[in-house]
Design a protein around this motif. Sequence first.
Motif, PDB file in Angstrom:
ATOM      1  N   ILE A  66       6.041  14.202   3.258  1.00 37.43           N
ATOM      2  CA  ILE A  66       4.737  14.139   2.972  1.00 37.43           C
ATOM      3  C   ILE A  66       4.611  13.227   1.863  1.00 37.43           C
ATOM      4  CG2 ILE A  66       2.635  15.651   2.334  1.00 37.43           C
ATOM      5  CD1 ILE A  66       4.012  17.955   3.727  1.00 37.43           C
ATOM      6  N   SER A  67       5.328  13.318   0.873  1.00 34.71           N
ATOM      7  CA  SER A  67       5.100  12.602  -0.441  1.00 34.71           C
ATOM      8  C   SER A  67       5.452  11.097   0.073  1.00 34.71           C
ATOM      9  CB  SER A  67       6.225  13.055  -1.262  1.00 34.71           C
ATOM     10  OG  SER A  67       6.304  14.310  -1.641  1.00 34.71           O
ATOM     11  N   VAL A  68       6.327  10.827   0.861  1.00 34.20           N
ATOM     12  CA  VAL A  68       6.610   9.306   1.183  1.00 34.20           C
ATOM     13  C   VAL A  68       5.507   8.885   1.934  1.00 34.20           C
ATOM     14  CG1 VAL A  68       8.017   8.139   2.438  1.00 34.20           C
ATOM     15  CG2 VAL A  68       9.310   9.587   1.085  1.00 34.20           C
ATOM     16  N   ILE A  69       5.032   9.633   2.945  1.00 35.79           N
ATOM     17  CA  ILE A  69       3.919   9.043   3.873  1.00 35.79           C
ATOM     18  C   ILE A  69       2.531   8.555   2.775  1.00 35.79           C
ATOM     19  CG2 ILE A  69       2.456   9.731   5.823  1.00 35.79           C
ATOM     20  CD1 ILE A  69       4.671  11.209   7.010  1.00 35.79           C
ATOM     21  N   VAL A  70       2.400   9.701   1.950  1.00 35.69           N
ATOM     22  CA  VAL A  70       0.919   9.512   1.284  1.00 35.69           C
ATOM     23  C   VAL A  70       1.044   8.530   0.280  1.00 35.69           C
ATOM     24  CG1 VAL A  70      -0.264  10.642  -0.352  1.00 35.69           C
ATOM     25  CG2 VAL A  70       0.289  12.094   1.489  1.00 35.69           C
ATOM     26  N   THR A  71       2.521   8.381  -0.264  1.00 35.24           N
ATOM     27  CA  THR A  71       2.628   7.174  -1.153  1.00 35.24           C
ATOM     28  C   THR A  71       2.514   5.873  -0.544  1.00 35.24           C
ATOM     29  OG1 THR A  71       3.948   8.684  -2.400  1.00 35.24           O
ATOM     30  CG2 THR A  71       4.301   6.326  -2.940  1.00 35.24           C
ATOM     31  N   VAL A  72       3.261   5.763   0.686  1.00 37.81           N
ATOM     32  CA  VAL A  72       3.071   4.607   1.328  1.00 37.81           C
ATOM     33  C   VAL A  72       1.591   4.100   1.540  1.00 37.81           C
ATOM     34  CG1 VAL A  72       3.437   3.366   3.564  1.00 37.81           C
ATOM     35  CG2 VAL A  72       5.304   4.730   2.418  1.00 37.81           C
ATOM     36  N   LEU A  73       0.651   5.077   1.803  1.00 32.82           N
ATOM     37  CA  LEU A  73      -0.731   4.878   2.165  1.00 32.82           C
ATOM     38  C   LEU A  73      -1.343   4.137   0.909  1.00 32.82           C
ATOM     39  CD1 LEU A  73      -1.548   7.716   4.492  1.00 32.82           C
ATOM     40  CD2 LEU A  73      -0.991   5.367   5.297  1.00 32.82           C
ATOM     41  N   VAL A  74      -0.934   4.483  -0.305  1.00 32.61           N
ATOM     42  CA  VAL A  74      -1.912   4.117  -1.334  1.00 32.61           C
ATOM     43  C   VAL A  74      -1.155   2.850  -2.282  1.00 32.61           C
ATOM     44  CG1 VAL A  74      -2.855   6.293  -1.650  1.00 32.61           C
ATOM     45  CG2 VAL A  74      -1.042   5.704  -2.927  1.00 32.61           C
ATOM     46  N   ASP A  75       0.177   2.632  -1.952  1.00 31.81           N
ATOM     47  CA  ASP A  75       0.973   1.523  -2.515  1.00 31.81           C
ATOM     48  C   ASP A  75       0.480   0.367  -2.395  1.00 31.81           C
ATOM     49  OD1 ASP A  75       2.698   0.392  -4.145  1.00 31.81           O
ATOM     50  OD2 ASP A  75       4.275   0.494  -2.633  1.00 31.81           O
ATOM     51  N   ARG A  76       0.115  -0.506  -3.547  1.00 30.88           N
ATOM     52  CA  ARG A  76      -0.481  -1.795  -3.643  1.00 30.88           C
ATOM     53  C   ARG A  76       0.252  -2.695  -2.841  1.00 30.88           C
ATOM     54  NH1 ARG A  76      -2.732  -1.963  -9.918  1.00 30.88           N
ATOM     55  NH2 ARG A  76      -4.192   0.063  -9.512  1.00 30.88           N
ATOM     56  N   LYS A  77       1.453  -2.560  -2.635  1.00 32.08           N
ATOM     57  CA  LYS A  77       2.872  -3.310  -2.121  1.00 32.08           C
ATOM     58  C   LYS A  77       3.457  -2.573  -1.044  1.00 32.08           C
ATOM     59  CE  LYS A  77       2.916  -6.773  -5.911  1.00 32.08           C
ATOM     60  NZ  LYS A  77       3.990  -7.220  -6.688  1.00 32.08           N
ATOM     61  N   PRO A  78       2.873  -2.089  -0.066  1.00 37.28           N
ATOM     62  CA  PRO A  78       3.457  -1.147   0.800  1.00 37.28           C
ATOM     63  C   PRO A  78       4.615  -1.727   1.647  1.00 37.28           C
ATOM     64  CG  PRO A  78       1.354  -2.065   2.005  1.00 37.28           C
ATOM     65  CD  PRO A  78       1.760  -2.422   0.377  1.00 37.28           C
ATOM     66  N   LYS A  79       4.581  -3.053   1.574  1.00 43.25           N
ATOM     67  CA  LYS A  79       5.828  -3.719   2.337  1.00 43.25           C
ATOM     68  C   LYS A  79       7.297  -3.531   1.606  1.00 43.25           C
ATOM     69  CE  LYS A  79       2.938  -7.191   4.834  1.00 43.25           C
ATOM     70  NZ  LYS A  79       2.792  -8.733   4.916  1.00 43.25           N
ATOM     71  N   TRP A  80       7.053  -3.678   0.206  1.00 41.30           N
ATOM     72  CA  TRP A  80       8.318  -3.460  -0.464  1.00 41.30           C
ATOM     73  C   TRP A  80       8.577  -2.090  -0.456  1.00 41.30           C
ATOM     74  CZ3 TRP A  80      11.106  -7.428  -2.394  1.00 41.30           C
ATOM     75  CH2 TRP A  80      10.445  -8.663  -2.345  1.00 41.30           C
ATOM     76  N   PHE A  81       7.763  -1.038  -0.748  1.00 42.72           N
ATOM     77  CA  PHE A  81       8.056   0.236  -0.383  1.00 42.72           C
ATOM     78  C   PHE A  81       8.992   0.616   0.514  1.00 42.72           C
ATOM     79  CE2 PHE A  81       7.268   4.794  -0.127  1.00 42.72           C
ATOM     80  CZ  PHE A  81       7.413   5.084  -1.449  1.00 42.72           C
ATOM     81  N   GLY A 117     -10.502  12.778  -0.569  1.00 50.37           N
ATOM     82  CA  GLY A 117     -10.328  13.301   0.542  1.00 50.37           C
ATOM     83  C   GLY A 117      -9.481  12.745   1.338  1.00 50.37           C
ATOM     84  N   SER A 118      -9.531  11.403   1.593  1.00 47.85           N
ATOM     85  CA  SER A 118      -8.544  10.741   2.685  1.00 47.85           C
ATOM     86  C   SER A 118      -7.157  10.945   2.414  1.00 47.85           C
ATOM     87  CB  SER A 118      -8.677   9.017   2.539  1.00 47.85           C
ATOM     88  OG  SER A 118      -7.983   8.543   3.499  1.00 47.85           O
ATOM     89  N   LEU A 119      -6.592  11.010   0.916  1.00 43.59           N
ATOM     90  CA  LEU A 119      -5.491  11.484   0.710  1.00 43.59           C
ATOM     91  C   LEU A 119      -4.956  12.706   1.232  1.00 43.59           C
ATOM     92  CD1 LEU A 119      -4.739   9.465  -2.613  1.00 43.59           C
ATOM     93  CD2 LEU A 119      -4.054   8.709  -0.213  1.00 43.59           C
ATOM     94  N   ILE A 120      -5.997  13.773   0.950  1.00 44.83           N
ATOM     95  CA  ILE A 120      -5.554  15.023   1.191  1.00 44.83           C
ATOM     96  C   ILE A 120      -5.423  15.411   2.714  1.00 44.83           C
ATOM     97  CG2 ILE A 120      -6.536  17.282   1.217  1.00 44.83           C
ATOM     98  CD1 ILE A 120      -8.003  16.761  -1.242  1.00 44.83           C
ATOM     99  N   ALA A 121      -6.501  14.671   3.523  1.00 46.81           N
ATOM    100  CA  ALA A 121      -6.127  14.664   4.936  1.00 46.81           C
ATOM    101  C   ALA A 121      -5.088  13.912   5.443  1.00 46.81           C
ATOM    102  CB  ALA A 121      -7.759  13.913   5.658  1.00 46.81           C
ATOM    103  N   CYS A 122      -4.682  13.056   4.634  1.00 49.57           N
ATOM    104  CA  CYS A 122      -3.433  12.356   5.196  1.00 49.57           C
ATOM    105  C   CYS A 122      -2.115  13.081   4.867  1.00 49.57           C
ATOM    106  CB  CYS A 122      -3.201  10.810   4.506  1.00 49.57           C
ATOM    107  SG  CYS A 122      -4.248   9.612   4.975  1.00 49.57           S
ATOM    108  N   GLY A 123      -2.260  13.733   3.960  1.00 49.31           N
ATOM    109  CA  GLY A 123      -1.005  14.859   3.397  1.00 49.31           C
ATOM    110  C   GLY A 123      -0.955  16.046   4.481  1.00 49.31           C
ATOM    111  N   ILE A 124      -2.117  16.452   5.178  1.00 44.51           N
ATOM    112  CA  ILE A 124      -2.253  17.795   5.998  1.00 44.51           C
ATOM    113  C   ILE A 124      -1.823  17.052   7.504  1.00 44.51           C
ATOM    114  CG2 ILE A 124      -3.792  19.116   7.479  1.00 44.51           C
ATOM    115  CD1 ILE A 124      -5.630  19.255   4.827  1.00 44.51           C
ATOM    116  N   PHE A 125      -2.206  15.773   7.697  1.00 43.57           N
ATOM    117  CA  PHE A 125      -1.571  15.032   9.017  1.00 43.57           C
ATOM    118  C   PHE A 125      -0.253  14.790   8.952  1.00 43.57           C
ATOM    119  CE2 PHE A 125      -0.195  11.131  10.904  1.00 43.57           C
ATOM    120  CZ  PHE A 125      -0.821  11.203  12.346  1.00 43.57           C
ATOM    121  N   ALA A 126       0.064  14.450   7.835  1.00 43.17           N
ATOM    122  CA  ALA A 126       1.750  14.336   7.669  1.00 43.17           C
ATOM    123  C   ALA A 126       2.551  15.697   7.842  1.00 43.17           C
ATOM    124  CB  ALA A 126       2.103  13.666   6.211  1.00 43.17           C
TER     125      ALA A 126
END
Length: 420
Positions: A206-221, A348-357
């Motif tokens: 869950i932590s990894v998926i949510v962090t990837v969604l908000v990272d400004r450089k998701p490709k590096w992450f 709200g979007s991040l909470i929903a993404c966490g529930i989805f994950a």
Amino acid sequence: MTGDSRKGKSAAGRTQRAGGNLRTVRGSSTQSTAEQRDTTDYNLLTAVILLVAFGLVMLCSAGAYTAGGNTGMSTFTKQVIVSFVGLVFMIGFTVTDYHLFFRWRFFIPIGYAASIVLLGITRVAGRSVNGATRGLYFGTISIQPGEIVKIAVILIMPWVYYWLAGQEEMKCWKLPTYMLFPGFFGALCTYLLVQNLSTALIIAGISVIVTVLVDRKPKWFAGGLIFLLLILLYLFLIFLPRVTDAASYDSFRVRRVAVWLNPEAYAQGIGYQTLQGLYALGSGGLLGKGLGKSIQKINKLPEAQNDMIFSVICEELGLFGAIVVIGLFIFLLYRLYKIAENAPDITGSLIACGIFAHMALQVILNIAVVTNTIPNTGITLPFISSGGSSIVFTMTEIGIALNISRQQGQKKRKRKTTNR
């Protein structure tokens, strides 16, 4: 520039980064009920109700022969009660504005800390069941702190983003690191304190998926994460040939890997459950043997009402029933995705993404275990498997998601007012 003006700009920055429409913590305009359009996602609600109802039917079937039927029906009765409790929680959180979680700055961190403390209490005062100490028992009522940690992590990651994203120094790696820390710490505590690897993996996922969604450089992450996974896979493949005899290892996790590689070699021992589950899967055929007509559940398949209930579904309802259940879960995940996409703000979007994950990982891992795609990890199937804490807290998450969908109407109204 005065200190007050800097604080004002910082708060404004946080609000702007949160999507421009996030209600400020210290005030929000009230609107009349007549102006509000109901945007509650009733499709999601329908999917959850169908899954819970289907789960009760299958639980009644799976547990009917346990200990002459008494224990099985007792389990069914308890599941009905906890499903009703979960429904109450779901309704309560549906009508409770999720922004209230962020109105008091330290409310979510205190809840997160309390969940970690509960893990420690479980380590000391928990009751051991089937060799694992993972729950606190109060008479006939049990609480799994690992389920509470899941919700705490889902909420604290958006909280970290909300309070830190508007600060200028939060650049590059800092924000993703700060967001990952509570998730990974919660996963580590879950593994070390209650020895629950499966729940720890879900929390970390869950932590990894949510962090990837908000990272400004998701490709590096994402690239770094893939590199790390490849290293772990390489080490696993090196270790794999050494696992030849489960009896020669003290670690039950290593023994599970040995069973996963060759379940037939341990058919009368620790591989018994895996084999019986596979027999149930294969014997169902296209349309199954019929509801209530499973053979494997009759004192052959251990934990038929818990982790292995998908095997009973396949045996009684066949491939058709399995596809219907998987289809319902896919539809549920799709509705959670749409809620995250149309949320009124980034929080709200991040909470929903966490529930989805959470839902996606738990469904995938449970089915993977039942089909022996991965070693047995003891993960329940959401809304269907027996388990009080699991169904109550998953329905609580659905209630939060439904409330986020209710806020979508306010987002659309604000856009129309701005266009005017």
